[in-house]
Write a protein that holds these residues in place. Structure first.
Motif, short mmCIF file in Angstrom:
data_model
loop_
_atom_site.label_atom_id
_atom_site.label_comp_id
_atom_site.label_asym_id
_atom_site.label_seq_id
_atom_site.Cartn_x
_atom_site.Cartn_y
_atom_site.Cartn_z
N HIS A 21 1.01 -1.24 0.23
CA HIS A 21 0.26 0.02 0.08
C HIS A 21 1.01 1.27 0.15
O HIS A 21 0.43 2.33 -0.74
CB HIS A 21 -1.14 -0.14 1.61
CG HIS A 21 -2.11 1.29 0.67
ND1 HIS A 21 -2.32 1.60 1.98
CD2 HIS A 21 -3.55 0.36 -0.07
CE1 HIS A 21 -3.86 2.78 1.53
NE2 HIS A 21 -3.96 1.50 1.01
N ASP A 22 2.12 1.25 0.62
CA ASP A 22 2.92 2.33 0.53
C ASP A 22 3.35 2.62 -1.20
O ASP A 22 3.37 3.56 -1.40
CB ASP A 22 4.54 2.15 1.29
CG ASP A 22 3.56 2.33 3.04
OD1 ASP A 22 2.49 2.86 3.30
OD2 ASP A 22 4.69 2.00 3.85
N HIS A 24 1.80 1.68 -3.19
CA HIS A 24 0.30 2.41 -4.15
C HIS A 24 0.01 3.60 -4.11
O HIS A 24 0.45 4.46 -4.93
CB HIS A 24 -0.44 2.16 -3.51
CG HIS A 24 -1.91 1.72 -4.06
ND1 HIS A 24 -1.80 1.52 -6.09
CD2 HIS A 24 -2.39 2.58 -4.68
CE1 HIS A 24 -3.09 1.97 -6.55
NE2 HIS A 24 -3.89 1.91 -5.71
N GLU A 25 -0.13 4.01 -2.99
CA GLU A 25 0.46 5.36 -2.52
C GLU A 25 1.34 6.58 -3.25
O GLU A 25 0.64 7.41 -3.59
CB GLU A 25 0.16 5.37 -0.87
CG GLU A 25 -1.29 5.40 0.33
CD GLU A 25 -2.39 6.34 -0.11
OE1 GLU A 25 -2.49 6.54 -1.77
OE2 GLU A 25 -3.38 6.12 0.61
N THR A 26 2.79 5.90 -3.01
CA THR A 26 3.47 7.06 -3.79
C THR A 26 3.06 6.89 -5.58
O THR A 26 3.62 7.82 -5.53
CB THR A 26 5.09 5.72 -3.90
OG1 THR A 26 5.66 5.53 -2.05
CG2 THR A 26 6.45 7.06 -3.63
N ARG A 28 0.55 6.64 -6.65
CA ARG A 28 -0.54 7.58 -6.56
C ARG A 28 -0.85 9.08 -6.52
O ARG A 28 -0.93 9.93 -7.59
CB ARG A 28 -1.89 6.99 -5.69
CG ARG A 28 -2.74 8.09 -5.67
CD ARG A 28 -3.72 7.88 -4.67
NE ARG A 28 -5.13 6.57 -4.99
CZ ARG A 28 -5.03 5.93 -4.19
NH1 ARG A 28 -4.57 5.32 -2.48
NH2 ARG A 28 -5.44 4.70 -4.59
N TYR A 129 -2.36 16.09 -0.39
CA TYR A 129 -2.87 15.23 -0.37
C TYR A 129 -2.88 14.05 0.86
O TYR A 129 -1.54 14.69 0.82
CB TYR A 129 -2.09 13.73 -1.67
CG TYR A 129 -2.98 12.67 -1.43
CD1 TYR A 129 -4.51 12.61 -1.62
CD2 TYR A 129 -1.90 11.26 -1.60
CE1 TYR A 129 -4.24 10.90 -1.27
CE2 TYR A 129 -2.47 10.09 -1.18
CZ TYR A 129 -4.21 9.83 -1.55
OH TYR A 129 -3.72 8.23 -1.76
N GLY A 131 -3.19 10.39 1.81
CA GLY A 131 -3.76 8.65 1.57
C GLY A 131 -5.45 8.77 1.88
O GLY A 131 -5.67 9.18 2.64
N THR A 132 -4.44 7.59 1.48
CA THR A 132 -6.27 7.43 1.36
C THR A 132 -6.62 6.07 2.37
O THR A 132 -5.48 4.98 2.90
CB THR A 132 -6.51 6.28 0.25
OG1 THR A 132 -6.28 6.94 -0.88
CG2 THR A 132 -8.26 5.59 -0.17
N TYR A 242 -11.67 10.16 -6.83
CA TYR A 242 -10.64 11.44 -6.77
C TYR A 242 -10.94 12.49 -6.86
O TYR A 242 -10.92 13.71 -6.77
CB TYR A 242 -9.27 11.42 -6.18
CG TYR A 242 -8.53 9.90 -5.26
CD1 TYR A 242 -8.51 9.73 -4.16
CD2 TYR A 242 -8.67 9.00 -6.01
CE1 TYR A 242 -7.73 9.47 -3.83
CE2 TYR A 242 -8.42 7.64 -5.28
CZ TYR A 242 -8.03 8.28 -3.85
OH TYR A 242 -7.83 6.59 -3.28
N GLU A 265 -9.39 -0.41 -0.04
CA GLU A 265 -9.45 0.94 -0.07
C GLU A 265 -10.66 1.60 0.96
O GLU A 265 -12.02 1.01 0.20
CB GLU A 265 -8.92 1.49 -1.04
CG GLU A 265 -7.23 1.13 -1.42
CD GLU A 265 -6.92 2.47 -2.28
OE1 GLU A 265 -5.81 2.58 -1.52
OE2 GLU A 265 -7.25 2.58 -3.28
N PRO A 268 -12.20 7.78 -0.24
CA PRO A 268 -11.36 8.64 -0.07
C PRO A 268 -11.81 10.22 0.64
O PRO A 268 -12.90 10.69 0.05
CB PRO A 268 -10.43 10.04 -0.96
CG PRO A 268 -11.48 9.19 -2.23
CD PRO A 268 -12.26 7.79 -1.10
#
Length: 274
Positions: A21-22, A24-26, A28, A129, A131-132, A242, A265, A268
């Protein structure tokens, strides 16, 4: 299996999920990711200027075309272009990225129409942003399933987040699985990696704790016996959760599950604020 072994497996599962997930967030929140998109512009035969990209843009037999004034330029495939530049016909779901300053413009075809989407790193949606939110990872939501291929792949037309637009995907088959003893199935589409799949779906959490329109689940290539793993803890939001400048596909009707998938997820903050 002992309690200690189960606990160790859950801890490993959680650690793997956090690392995934880290990443994926990076991705995104990358400087030119979809959070940086500042506009969705549909091209016509009439050259048109937009506030967030240089040049006058149009489309026709040469595909998307930009007419750049004196002092304007774009970097396309490492080459600086000025004046008139034709990008050539672009395939459906294909695209080219051209750079200007610290920004880029995505030149693409979606739903049969040519579009541009400028992406600016300083877009507030990206810079603000944080994070989700997601459900806590629980290994019970990594569900064994079986891929059942169709006799031949089927073209499936689905609606989009933009009214009046549709997407067409090739569906090679379905995945069948059980949740709490109840049989379930999802139509799946071809993924980006060879042999991989993905599913678009909604469930009983959609519009309550998860984004109402859709979530997406990537699925690794099936084994020789058709076995696959559906790890719903890795169900993710699409860009339309988003930003209004997204034209994401919606799930086919058969992928609207009645069961609550309390994994992956959640809605958001950006969507909740609107």
């Amino acid at each position: 299996m002992t309690i200690a072994t189960e606990q160790a497996q859950q801890e490993t599962f959680e650690a793997d999920w956090v690392a995934w997930h880290d990443r994926h967030e990076t991705a995104r929140a990358a400087e030119h990711g979809f959070l940086a998109v500042t506009g969705l512009h549909w091209l016509t035969e009439e050259p048109t200027r937009f506030d967030d990209a240089p040049g006058a843009w149009s489309t026709g037999s040469d595909g998307p075309v930009v007419e750049l004034d004196d002092g304007e330029s774009l970097l396309v495939d490492g080459v600086t272009v000025t004046g008139r530049h034709a990008f050539g016909p672009i395939a459906e779901r294909g695209g080219i990225v051209a750079a200007f300053g610290d920004a880029v413009v995505e030149v693409a075809k979606r739903g049969g129409s040519d579009i541009i989407r400028p992406r600016h790193p300083d877009n507030p949606l990206r810079t603000h942003y944080r994070g989700t939110p997601a459900y806590a990872p629980d290994a019970r939501w990594a569900v064994p399933a079986r891929f059942v291929p169709f006799d031949r792949p089927r073209e499936v037309t689905v609606d989009a987040a933009v009214e009046g637009l549709q997407h067409v995907y090739e569906a090679p088959g379905v995945v069948e699985f059980e949740l709490d003893g109840v049989p379930q199935r999802l139509t799946v589409f071809n993924g980006s990696a060879p042999g991989s799949l993905f599913a678009l779906f909604t469930d009983a959490t959609s519009g309550v704790t998860t984004y109402a329109a859709n979530r997406s689940l990537e699925i690794a290539a099936p084994g020789a016996d058709g076995s696959v793993l559906l790890d719903f803890t890795r169900a993710v939001n699409l860009p339309c959760a988003y930003t209004e400048f997204a034209i994401c596909p919606l799930p086919p009707s058969e992928n609207r599950l009645a069961v609550a998938i309390e994994a992956g997820e959640r809605i958001p903050a950006e969507r909740s604020a609107r």
